[in-house]
Design a protein around this motif. Structure first.
Motif, mmCIF file in Angstrom:
data_model
loop_
_atom_site.group_PDB
_atom_site.id
_atom_site.type_symbol
_atom_site.label_atom_id
_atom_site.label_comp_id
_atom_site.label_asym_id
_atom_site.label_seq_id
_atom_site.Cartn_x
_atom_site.Cartn_y
_atom_site.Cartn_z
ATOM 1 N N ILE A 150 60.932 80.196 31.442
ATOM 2 C CA ILE A 150 59.386 81.403 30.839
ATOM 3 C C ILE A 150 60.152 81.290 28.948
ATOM 4 C CG2 ILE A 150 59.231 82.861 32.533
ATOM 5 C CD1 ILE A 150 60.916 85.239 31.680
ATOM 6 N N ARG A 200 57.118 81.118 26.119
ATOM 7 C CA ARG A 200 56.121 81.689 26.177
ATOM 8 C C ARG A 200 55.605 83.033 25.011
ATOM 9 N NH1 ARG A 200 55.543 83.049 33.228
ATOM 10 N NH2 ARG A 200 54.841 81.121 33.879
ATOM 11 N N ASP A 243 53.313 75.442 49.412
ATOM 12 C CA ASP A 243 54.465 76.776 48.040
ATOM 13 C C ASP A 243 54.517 78.038 49.068
ATOM 14 O OD1 ASP A 243 53.363 74.901 45.883
ATOM 15 O OD2 ASP A 243 51.432 76.771 45.461
ATOM 16 N N TYR A 296 56.552 81.874 48.040
ATOM 17 C CA TYR A 296 56.081 82.256 47.075
ATOM 18 C C TYR A 296 57.238 84.030 47.603
ATOM 19 C CZ TYR A 296 51.425 81.606 45.308
ATOM 20 O OH TYR A 296 50.383 80.688 44.826
ATOM 21 N N LYS A 337 57.361 76.279 40.510
ATOM 22 C CA LYS A 337 57.010 75.934 39.839
ATOM 23 C C LYS A 337 56.192 77.007 38.685
ATOM 24 C CE LYS A 337 52.051 74.842 41.756
ATOM 25 N NZ LYS A 337 51.231 74.911 43.356
ATOM 26 N N GLU A 338 56.372 78.432 39.131
ATOM 27 C CA GLU A 338 55.928 79.725 38.045
ATOM 28 C C GLU A 338 56.322 80.750 38.372
ATOM 29 O OE1 GLU A 338 54.793 80.080 35.311
ATOM 30 O OE2 GLU A 338 52.828 79.339 36.021
ATOM 31 N N LYS A 385 48.117 77.042 38.480
ATOM 32 C CA LYS A 385 49.150 76.746 39.353
ATOM 33 C C LYS A 385 49.569 77.993 40.504
ATOM 34 C CE LYS A 385 52.328 74.472 36.176
ATOM 35 N NZ LYS A 385 53.261 74.904 35.441
ATOM 36 N N VAL A 386 49.411 79.564 40.011
ATOM 37 C CA VAL A 386 49.551 80.670 41.160
ATOM 38 C C VAL A 386 47.613 81.121 40.747
ATOM 39 C CG1 VAL A 386 50.285 83.177 41.447
ATOM 40 C CG2 VAL A 386 51.659 80.916 40.694
ATOM 41 N N VAL A 435 56.295 85.154 37.597
ATOM 42 C CA VAL A 435 55.144 85.906 36.910
ATOM 43 C C VAL A 435 56.085 86.915 36.768
ATOM 44 C CG1 VAL A 435 53.072 86.527 37.907
ATOM 45 C CG2 VAL A 435 53.402 84.581 38.584
ATOM 46 N N TYR A 443 50.686 83.757 33.041
ATOM 47 C CA TYR A 443 51.295 82.366 33.673
ATOM 48 C C TYR A 443 50.135 81.744 33.872
ATOM 49 C CZ TYR A 443 48.872 85.558 37.492
ATOM 50 O OH TYR A 443 47.792 85.991 37.379
ATOM 51 N N ASP A 444 50.226 80.726 34.395
ATOM 52 C CA ASP A 444 49.025 79.368 34.878
ATOM 53 C C ASP A 444 48.921 79.859 35.934
ATOM 54 O OD1 ASP A 444 47.712 77.507 35.052
ATOM 55 O OD2 ASP A 444 49.192 75.978 34.708
ATOM 56 N N ASP A 490 57.641 74.997 44.742
ATOM 57 C CA ASP A 490 56.422 73.624 45.675
ATOM 58 C C ASP A 490 57.364 73.591 46.820
ATOM 59 O OD1 ASP A 490 58.190 71.595 44.754
ATOM 60 O OD2 ASP A 490 57.355 70.872 43.276
#
Length: 286
Positions: free
Chosen positions: A196, A199, A221, A223, A241-242, A34-35, A244, A30-31, A235
């Motif tokens: 995803i 990936r 953000d 979570y 946004k992500e 972003k996180v 994980v 993951y990025d 966001d």
């Protein structure tokens, strides 16, 4: 004979390394921009008191203090955020399936999976001004996540995402405004998998069942933890946004999440047959 034994030991060690390596690749896919937390490498890992073996909700109280509930006894636990020690234990209700907790401006809110809420303040070991509320949710919704956003409570339904008058697909995230539930967003597994799918490692998921929710104090953000070892982040504009993957070897059953005002992240996990765990993650700096 010694040569054979040496070979077997080396072979066994090499086999034992395969699974952790593969799991780690998923959990790191993951990025971090972003996180900004290494969720695969907690800053601190703390074993909690045996009373919190089934810890089900987590909230930030004040400097070095967290609040927690577990899903049976109707007690609110004040924890030392650095050691996990129980500083205080406050009885607020009868036994029940308590799944979420949130603290705001002196008031503690506790949520049952059935959709009932309890609010109270506390003085020393005593809960005061205890009030109970019914909501539009039912046990069918199986509420698990409770957070706070811009003066309103956020609710994440692990079960059916729909309530009367709102019929949409996916897992429902709601906010309570003037005691009325209003839909915020609905999360469908297929949208997460599409996010995803390209990936290298974490490119598919078993399911998504929200178990906790919190809002980042610096970025707004949102979570959202899943009991299926996934963290999803939206966001402030409710754009995905992500996504994980959480390492099962670290998180047995993640069910609590909160932030300090400075952005330190805390996640709690049930312990199964062992003690519950509290993990802290320092925010990465550029």
């Amino acid at each position: 004979m010694k040569l054979i034994l040496t070979y077997l030991v080396v072979f066994a060690l090499s086999i034992g390394c395969i699974s952790p390596t593969d799991q780690s690749k998923d959990a790191q896919d993951y990025d971090l921009s972003k996180v900004p937390y290494k969720l695969y490498a907690p800053t601190e890992t703390i074993k909690l008191h045996y009373d919190l073996q089934e810890i089900s909700g987590l909230t930030y109280l004040s400097t070095n203090k967290l609040g927690a509930v577990e899903d049976e006894t109707g007690k609110f636990y004040i924890l030392d955020a650095n050691t996990g020690d129980v500083l205080n234990k406050i009885k607020f209700g009868k036994s029940g399936d308590y799944e979420g907790v949130e603290y705001d401006d002196g008031t503690v809110w506790v949520m049952k999976s059935s959709g009932d809420f309890i609010s109270f303040q506390f003085e020393g070991d005593n809960a005061i001004n205890i009030e109970e509320y019914k909501s539009e949710f039912t046990s069918r919704n199986n509420l698990e996540g409770l957070g706070y956003l811009n003066g309103t409570l956020l609710i994440a339904a692990k079960g059916d995402g729909q309530i009367d008058g709102i019929e949409k697909k996916g897992k429902g995230i709601y906010k309570l405004e003037e005691a009325k539930a209003r839909s915020l967003l609905f999360i469908e597994k297929r949208d997460l998998e599409k996010f995803i799918e390209k990936r290298d490692h974490f490119n598919s998921m078993r399911d998504f069942d929200p178990s906790a929710i919190a809002v980042h104090p610096l970025t707004s953000d949102i979570y959202i933890l899943s009991a299926d070892h996934v963290l999803v982040v939206y966001d402030g504009e409710l754009k995905l946004k992500e996504v994980v993957k959480l390492d099962k070897k670290i998180f047995y059953q993640p069910e609590g999440i909160c932030f300090s005002p400075q952005g330190q992240l805390f996640i709690s996990s049930e312990g199964g047959q062992n003690r519950g765990r509290l993990f802290s993650f320092n925010k990465l700096t550029k």
